[in-house]
Write an enzyme that holds these catalytic residues in place. Sequence first.
Site, PDB file in Angstrom:
ATOM      1  N   HIS A   1       0.841  -1.005  -0.093  1.00  0.00           N
ATOM      2  CA  HIS A   1      -0.080   0.054  -0.169  1.00  0.00           C
ATOM      3  C   HIS A   1       0.812   1.322  -0.041  1.00  0.00           C
ATOM      4  O   HIS A   1       0.695   2.213  -0.619  1.00  0.00           O
ATOM      5  CB  HIS A   1      -0.726   0.019   1.281  1.00  0.00           C
ATOM      6  N   GLU A   2       1.807   1.460   0.901  1.00  0.00           N
ATOM      7  CA  GLU A   2       2.779   2.364   1.067  1.00  0.00           C
ATOM      8  C   GLU A   2       3.703   2.425  -0.276  1.00  0.00           C
ATOM      9  O   GLU A   2       3.538   3.684  -0.905  1.00  0.00           O
ATOM     10  CB  GLU A   2       3.537   2.384   2.157  1.00  0.00           C
TER      11      GLU A   2
ATOM     12  N   HIS B   1       1.699   4.206  -2.826  1.00  0.00           N
ATOM     13  CA  HIS B   1       1.789   5.625  -2.744  1.00  0.00           C
ATOM     14  C   HIS B   1       2.833   6.342  -3.377  1.00  0.00           C
ATOM     15  O   HIS B   1       2.466   7.482  -4.169  1.00  0.00           O
ATOM     16  CB  HIS B   1       1.538   6.013  -1.321  1.00  0.00           C
TER      17      HIS B   1
ATOM     18  N   GLU C   1      -6.534   6.738  -1.583  1.00  0.00           N
ATOM     19  CA  GLU C   1      -6.242   5.426  -0.546  1.00  0.00           C
ATOM     20  C   GLU C   1      -6.871   4.218  -1.239  1.00  0.00           C
ATOM     21  O   GLU C   1      -6.207   3.164  -1.057  1.00  0.00           O
ATOM     22  CB  GLU C   1      -6.937   5.749   0.559  1.00  0.00           C
TER      23      GLU C   1
END
Length: 296
Positions: free
Chosen positions: A147-148, A151, A224
Amino acid sequence: MKRVLLFLATNLAIIIVASITLSILGVGSYLNEAGTGLDLQALLIFCFVFGMAGSFISLLLSKKIAKWSMKVKLIDKPQNSREEWLVRTIEKQAKDAGIGMPEVGIFEAQQANAFATGANRNKALVAVSSGMMQRFDQAEIEAVLGHEVGHVANGDMITLALIQGVVNTFVMFLARVIGFAVDRVILKNENGLGIGYFVTTIAAEIVLAILASTIVFWFSRRREFRADEAGARFGSRQGMIGALQRLKAESQVPNQLPESMQAFGITGGKKKGFKALFMTHPPLEDRIAALQNMTD
């Protein structure tokens, strides 16, 4: 003390950069030559330079701020198998995402959280809390790391800075137009810029900044979902769902990320009603549902 010094340094840097840039562009006062009205072109350039400068200087300092405020322990040489796994996992995900290897770190916090930040997608920082490392299983942590990394790969930090810069520009511009109108039309001041202009401008900036920030928060929430998809892709969908479900179960633990860092964390808490417009993250229930409905 470090935060105060950093705040002063940031503001000084903004003034220096903006002053030099405005001098190069030949922008002095944004009153017209007769002093009776606003030079809207000069005012827009003035606001654009200051608005963008503040946003991008904050972006350039984001890694340093994160390291200082969260006391991130960087893993240069893994000291145990857990740290070695963490570095290898991020290294693989970064390679799959087509970005440079980020700095990897752990910050002391009982709350389960993680964040990514940095002005350069090839020189970012990915950090995870000690609480998450202790309580989450490997599949869940791997998905959170994905997920990070997502980003970073999506350029979310840079895009957020651009949006914030544009918002800053129009807030400053409209506040000064409103201030000038009140000063001239209501207070009947005809000599330069009076006290009514400055007081009204400050008040308008505060109100407009609050309203305009909803645009920034909206984008933050939308990104997100994309980062969750990246977590499912670089880790596993079940791991990402499991991580979000565990975060939901632990939602009563206060968010220990500073306000300035919460938009870059894995979760930003929960708000209701009007306050929901100022959430950096969508409700965990919506994120879980989106992953469950995601097509392979």
